[in-house]
Design an enzyme around this catalytic site. Structure first.
Site, mmCIF file in Angstrom:
data_model
loop_
_atom_site.group_PDB
_atom_site.id
_atom_site.type_symbol
_atom_site.label_atom_id
_atom_site.label_comp_id
_atom_site.label_asym_id
_atom_site.label_seq_id
_atom_site.Cartn_x
_atom_site.Cartn_y
_atom_site.Cartn_z
ATOM 1 N N GLN A 78 -2.870 -2.983 0.596
ATOM 2 C CA GLN A 78 -3.782 -3.089 1.729
ATOM 3 C C GLN A 78 -3.921 -4.543 2.174
ATOM 4 O OE1 GLN A 78 -6.987 -0.495 1.746
ATOM 5 N NE2 GLN A 78 -7.594 -1.168 3.762
ATOM 6 N N PHE A 79 -3.093 -4.934 3.141
ATOM 7 C CA PHE A 79 -3.117 -6.315 3.625
ATOM 8 C C PHE A 79 -4.434 -6.647 4.312
ATOM 9 C CE2 PHE A 79 -1.852 -4.256 7.514
ATOM 10 C CZ PHE A 79 -2.368 -5.060 8.526
ATOM 11 N N THR A 80 -5.162 -5.650 4.783
ATOM 12 C CA THR A 80 -6.415 -5.908 5.509
ATOM 13 C C THR A 80 -7.508 -6.483 4.618
ATOM 14 O OG1 THR A 80 -7.189 -3.632 5.221
ATOM 15 C CG2 THR A 80 -5.917 -4.115 7.216
#
Length: 145
Positions: A78-80
């Site tokens: 999850q890059f967010t």
């Protein structure tokens, strides 16, 4: 590296309507979902440390860890998690590592968990994933290493 760790009673992740990862909670009442984010200067050693902390953190019922009760872990990239929302209304993703850096480190978290004894399911790196879970407690912890 950063992870959002959730104690769950069920969890799965789908891509294009197909379940690509889910927790089998047969024999244990709870498992963990780990949303994992990577920034530019993270290392394999940090990935191994994060895996160990996920596996040994005592957040299951009775102050048990996943290691204590052999609870499964669902790891989802999850890059967010590295969104910068300090200015304006649109998040900046500059702190999130590019795929060439992030994917091997998320894979290292998964393999390190497996090496220390965890049963691990995963999402699909870079895919548009639908995550379904039932948070137990609710218990949600942010881990930074």
């Amino acid at each position: 590296m950063r992870a959002v760790l959730q104690r769950v009673t069920s969890a799965s992740v789908s891509v294009d309507g197909e379940v690509v990862g889910s927790l089998d909670l047969t024999g244990t009442a709870q498992g963990l979902v780990a949303l994992v984010g990577v920034t530019h200067d993270d290392t394999r050693e940090q990935a191994r440390t994060l895996a160990d902390r996920i596996w040994r953190l005592r957040i299951l019922d009775g102050e048990k860890s996943a290691a204590d009760v052999d609870a499964p872990v669902l790891v989802i990239s999850q890059f967010t998690l590295y969104a910068n929302t300090a200015k304006g209304r649109r998040p900046s993703w500059n702190a999130a590592a590019p795929r060439t850096v992030a994917e091997p480190l998320v894979d290292e978290v998964v393999s390190s968990l497996q090496t220390i004894g965890a049963t691990v399911a995963t999402g699909r790196f870079g895919a548009d994933m639908a995550v379904s879970l039932t948070n137990s407690g609710p218990v949600t912890i942010v881990l930074d290493v």
